[in-house]
Write an enzyme that holds these catalytic residues in place. Structure first.
Site, PDB file in Angstrom:
ATOM      1  N   ASP A   1     -19.028  -1.422  -9.304  1.00  0.00           N
ATOM      2  CA  ASP A   1     -20.455  -1.654  -9.540  1.00  0.00           C
ATOM      3  C   ASP A   1     -21.267  -0.378  -9.295  1.00  0.00           C
ATOM      4  O   ASP A   1     -20.848   0.498  -8.538  1.00  0.00           O
ATOM      5  CB  ASP A   1     -20.932  -2.769  -8.591  1.00  0.00           C
ATOM      6  CG  ASP A   1     -22.232  -3.398  -9.057  1.00  0.00           C
ATOM      7  OD1 ASP A   1     -22.672  -3.107 -10.190  1.00  0.00           O
ATOM      8  OD2 ASP A   1     -22.821  -4.167  -8.279  1.00  0.00           O
TER       9      ASP A   1
ATOM     10  N   ARG B   1     -25.644  -9.285 -20.989  1.00  0.00           N
ATOM     11  CA  ARG B   1     -26.306  -7.960 -21.001  1.00  0.00           C
ATOM     12  C   ARG B   1     -26.828  -7.614 -22.402  1.00  0.00           C
ATOM     13  O   ARG B   1     -26.393  -8.219 -23.384  1.00  0.00           O
ATOM     14  CB  ARG B   1     -25.301  -6.898 -20.557  1.00  0.00           C
ATOM     15  CG  ARG B   1     -24.918  -7.099 -19.129  1.00  0.00           C
ATOM     16  CD  ARG B   1     -24.103  -5.965 -18.590  1.00  0.00           C
ATOM     17  NE  ARG B   1     -23.966  -6.184 -17.165  1.00  0.00           N
ATOM     18  CZ  ARG B   1     -23.868  -5.248 -16.248  1.00  0.00           C
ATOM     19  NH1 ARG B   1     -23.850  -3.983 -16.606  1.00  0.00           N
ATOM     20  NH2 ARG B   1     -23.773  -5.553 -14.973  1.00  0.00           N
TER      21      ARG B   1
ATOM     22  N   ASN C   1     -22.724   1.563 -11.911  1.00  0.00           N
ATOM     23  CA  ASN C   1     -22.747   2.526 -13.038  1.00  0.00           C
ATOM     24  C   ASN C   1     -24.162   2.709 -13.578  1.00  0.00           C
ATOM     25  O   ASN C   1     -24.603   3.824 -13.849  1.00  0.00           O
ATOM     26  CB  ASN C   1     -21.856   2.037 -14.183  1.00  0.00           C
ATOM     27  CG  ASN C   1     -20.394   2.017 -13.823  1.00  0.00           C
ATOM     28  OD1 ASN C   1     -19.996   2.597 -12.828  1.00  0.00           O
ATOM     29  ND2 ASN C   1     -19.596   1.343 -14.630  1.00  0.00           N
ATOM     30  N   GLY C   2     -24.866   1.587 -13.749  1.00  0.00           N
ATOM     31  CA  GLY C   2     -26.211   1.626 -14.327  1.00  0.00           C
ATOM     32  C   GLY C   2     -27.165   2.394 -13.421  1.00  0.00           C
ATOM     33  O   GLY C   2     -27.934   3.249 -13.882  1.00  0.00           O
ATOM     34  N   ARG C   3     -27.099   2.110 -12.110  1.00  0.00           N
ATOM     35  CA  ARG C   3     -28.009   2.785 -11.176  1.00  0.00           C
ATOM     36  C   ARG C   3     -27.685   4.272 -11.050  1.00  0.00           C
ATOM     37  O   ARG C   3     -28.559   5.115 -10.935  1.00  0.00           O
ATOM     38  CB  ARG C   3     -27.959   2.086  -9.811  1.00  0.00           C
ATOM     39  CG  ARG C   3     -28.810   0.822  -9.776  1.00  0.00           C
ATOM     40  CD  ARG C   3     -28.497  -0.034  -8.589  1.00  0.00           C
ATOM     41  NE  ARG C   3     -27.193  -0.673  -8.749  1.00  0.00           N
ATOM     42  CZ  ARG C   3     -26.483  -1.182  -7.746  1.00  0.00           C
ATOM     43  NH1 ARG C   3     -26.935  -1.113  -6.512  1.00  0.00           N
ATOM     44  NH2 ARG C   3     -25.325  -1.761  -7.980  1.00  0.00           N
TER      45      ARG C   3
ATOM     46  N   LEU D   1       3.315   1.015 -10.539  1.00  0.00           N
ATOM     47  CA  LEU D   1       2.009   0.435 -10.207  1.00  0.00           C
ATOM     48  C   LEU D   1       1.625  -0.534 -11.323  1.00  0.00           C
ATOM     49  O   LEU D   1       1.695  -0.180 -12.502  1.00  0.00           O
ATOM     50  CB  LEU D   1       0.969   1.564 -10.109  1.00  0.00           C
ATOM     51  CG  LEU D   1      -0.503   1.141  -9.994  1.00  0.00           C
ATOM     52  CD1 LEU D   1      -0.773   0.448  -8.659  1.00  0.00           C
ATOM     53  CD2 LEU D   1      -1.426   2.364 -10.117  1.00  0.00           C
TER      54      LEU D   1
ATOM     55  N   GLU E   1      -9.159  -8.829   2.861  1.00  0.00           N
ATOM     56  CA  GLU E   1     -10.154  -8.060   3.619  1.00  0.00           C
ATOM     57  C   GLU E   1     -11.197  -7.526   2.633  1.00  0.00           C
ATOM     58  O   GLU E   1     -10.835  -6.949   1.596  1.00  0.00           O
ATOM     59  CB  GLU E   1      -9.474  -6.888   4.347  1.00  0.00           C
ATOM     60  CG  GLU E   1      -8.440  -7.318   5.366  1.00  0.00           C
ATOM     61  CD  GLU E   1      -9.026  -8.132   6.518  1.00  0.00           C
ATOM     62  OE1 GLU E   1     -10.173  -7.869   6.920  1.00  0.00           O
ATOM     63  OE2 GLU E   1      -8.331  -9.044   7.014  1.00  0.00           O
TER      64      GLU E   1
ATOM     65  N   ARG F   1     -28.034   3.712 -19.158  1.00  0.00           N
ATOM     66  CA  ARG F   1     -27.047   3.005 -18.332  1.00  0.00           C
ATOM     67  C   ARG F   1     -25.616   3.241 -18.840  1.00  0.00           C
ATOM     68  O   ARG F   1     -24.661   3.341 -18.076  1.00  0.00           O
ATOM     69  CB  ARG F   1     -27.321   1.492 -18.365  1.00  0.00           C
ATOM     70  CG  ARG F   1     -28.603   1.055 -17.710  1.00  0.00           C
ATOM     71  CD  ARG F   1     -28.808  -0.445 -17.921  1.00  0.00           C
ATOM     72  NE  ARG F   1     -27.613  -1.216 -17.576  1.00  0.00           N
ATOM     73  CZ  ARG F   1     -27.245  -1.521 -16.326  1.00  0.00           C
ATOM     74  NH1 ARG F   1     -27.985  -1.145 -15.312  1.00  0.00           N
ATOM     75  NH2 ARG F   1     -26.154  -2.220 -16.099  1.00  0.00           N
TER      76      ARG F   1
ATOM     77  N   HIS G   1     -21.435   4.059 -17.414  1.00  0.00           N
ATOM     78  CA  HIS G   1     -20.145   3.423 -17.712  1.00  0.00           C
ATOM     79  C   HIS G   1     -19.140   4.467 -18.183  1.00  0.00           C
ATOM     80  O   HIS G   1     -17.960   4.433 -17.786  1.00  0.00           O
ATOM     81  CB  HIS G   1     -20.312   2.346 -18.792  1.00  0.00           C
ATOM     82  CG  HIS G   1     -21.187   1.208 -18.370  1.00  0.00           C
ATOM     83  ND1 HIS G   1     -21.066   0.591 -17.139  1.00  0.00           N
ATOM     84  CD2 HIS G   1     -22.193   0.557 -19.007  1.00  0.00           C
ATOM     85  CE1 HIS G   1     -21.965  -0.370 -17.053  1.00  0.00           C
ATOM     86  NE2 HIS G   1     -22.668  -0.412 -18.159  1.00  0.00           N
TER      87      HIS G   1
HETATM   88  C1  FPP Z   1     -20.906  -2.603 -13.194  1.00  0.00           C
HETATM   89  O1  FPP Z   1     -21.949  -1.652 -13.094  1.00  0.00           O
HETATM   90  C2  FPP Z   1     -19.882  -2.147 -14.126  1.00  0.00           C
HETATM   91  C3  FPP Z   1     -19.478  -2.790 -15.267  1.00  0.00           C
HETATM   92  C4  FPP Z   1     -20.053  -4.081 -15.686  1.00  0.00           C
HETATM   93  C5  FPP Z   1     -18.479  -2.230 -16.180  1.00  0.00           C
HETATM   94  C6  FPP Z   1     -17.386  -1.413 -15.576  1.00  0.00           C
HETATM   95  C7  FPP Z   1     -16.766  -0.619 -16.662  1.00  0.00           C
HETATM   96  C8  FPP Z   1     -16.272   0.630 -16.539  1.00  0.00           C
HETATM   97  C9  FPP Z   1     -16.174   1.333 -15.259  1.00  0.00           C
HETATM   98  C10 FPP Z   1     -15.815   1.397 -17.750  1.00  0.00           C
HETATM   99  C11 FPP Z   1     -14.783   0.753 -18.610  1.00  0.00           C
HETATM  100  C12 FPP Z   1     -13.581   0.304 -17.897  1.00  0.00           C
HETATM  101  C13 FPP Z   1     -12.305   0.488 -18.304  1.00  0.00           C
HETATM  102  C14 FPP Z   1     -11.220  -0.181 -17.555  1.00  0.00           C
HETATM  103  C15 FPP Z   1     -11.943   1.370 -19.420  1.00  0.00           C
HETATM  104  P1  FPP Z   1     -23.420  -2.095 -13.444  1.00  0.00           P
HETATM  105  O2  FPP Z   1     -23.670  -1.797 -14.879  1.00  0.00           O
HETATM  106  O3  FPP Z   1     -23.625  -3.527 -13.079  1.00  0.00           O
HETATM  107  O4  FPP Z   1     -24.268  -1.144 -12.529  1.00  0.00           O
HETATM  108  P2  FPP Z   1     -25.690  -1.480 -11.884  1.00  0.00           P
HETATM  109  O5  FPP Z   1     -25.473  -2.594 -10.895  1.00  0.00           O
HETATM  110  O6  FPP Z   1     -26.061  -0.198 -11.201  1.00  0.00           O
HETATM  111  O7  FPP Z   1     -26.617  -1.857 -12.986  1.00  0.00           O
END
Ligand code: FPP
Length: 252
Positions: free
Chosen positions: A24, A75, A26-28, A135, A211, A37, A41
């Site tokens: 979590d 979204r 990525n957007g921020r 893995l 955990e 945003r 990602h």
């Molecule tokens: C949450 O951040 C993240 C996601 C919903 C997507 C995660 C995807 C990736 C890391 C890239 C693609 C993945 C693969 C496996 C190729 P958010 O957008 O909710 O962030 P925020 O809470 O800051 O808005």
């Protein structure tokens, strides 16, 4: 099915065997830099690569990443499209690297909602890595814990019609054997980046005795040192599985 933490006490070690991550923030991360945003990602894919490499090196056997939840369809359309594109690109570009690293790829979730090309790529990438064992990397895509429990219940009843007539026949393993990750042990360590402290419908059955580690670090900044910090925290935990501390120490 692997050992259930509510039916028996699983063996544990200082390094988690199974790590599950909600990626979590990525957007921020992107907003702080006045970027769209979606740039967050894209940067997040680099952290995925790093996490796979570090887990492989540290002897983790299962790494499960929440890439797209059943609820993420809510979204904006362009963000959903970008996430799908990143997923396609990652499948096309990374499979060889995964093969070299001995990584077996699994994708779990309701994949029927994805466009046929993406479904085909997923099948192909899974097939290309199916003999690897170092893995197990699982990407949860269009996944929701409640969806998983429901689909498992349906499969269980279909396979055992007698259960509907006499529900007392149902035991825990009858259901857990049908979960979409029934081949993996329950996660030892759950990590959520980005500062929120919730499970967000991820692996709700399997997290019973996991955990839980929460960090304010945004996913694009989650590097090897952050992962090692989480592992160090994990190594300090006393995993009691319902027992007292004295009982745990008596066993040592
Ligand atoms: C949450 O951040 C993240 C996601 C919903 C997507 C995660 C995807 C990736 C890391 C890239 C693609 C993945 C693969 C496996 C190729 P958010 O957008 O909710 O962030 P925020 O809470 O800051 O808005």
């Amino acid at each position: 099915m692997s050992i259930s933490s509510t039916q028996a006490i699983p063996a544990t070690s200082a390094t988690p065997e199974h790590v599950a991550i909600i990626m979590d923030g990525n957007g921020r991360w992107a907003s702080q830099r006045f970027m769209p945003r979606t740039a967050g990602h894209a940067k997040g894919v680099q952290s995925v690569r790093r996490a796979v490499e570090t887990c492989g090196r540290m002897g983790v056997k299962y790494l499960t990443l929440f890439a797209f939840s059943s609820e993420n369809w809510r979204r904006p359309a362009e963000e959903v499209t970008l996430l799908m594109r990143l997923f396609v690109q990652a499948l096309e570009r990374e499979v060889n690297r995964l093969k070299e690293q001995g990584v077996r790829l699994h994708v779990v979730g309701d994949l029927s909602a994805f466009e046929p090309r993406l479904q085909g790529l997923i099948q192909e990438a899974q097939a290309q890595t199916e003999y690897n064992d170092k893995l197990h990397l699982t990407i949860a895509a269009n996944y929701g814990g409640r969806w998983d429990v429901l689909q498992a219940t349906r499969k269980m009843l279909k396979a055992n019609p007698a259960f509907a007539l006499d529900p007392s026949l149902i035991d825990e393993s009858a259901l857990s054997d049908q979960l979409c990750m029934s081949w993996a042990p329950e996660p030892d360590l759950f990590i959520r980046t980005g500062g929120e402290q919730r499970i967000s419908n991820f692996l709700i059955w399997q997290l019973a005795y996991t955990e839980l580690y929460f960090t304010p670090c945004y996913w694009p900044d989650f590097d090897e040192s952050e992962l090692v910090k989480a592992f160090d925290w994990y190594a300090q935990r006393e995993r009691r599985f319902g027992r007292t501390s004295a009982q745990v120490h008596a066993k040592k």
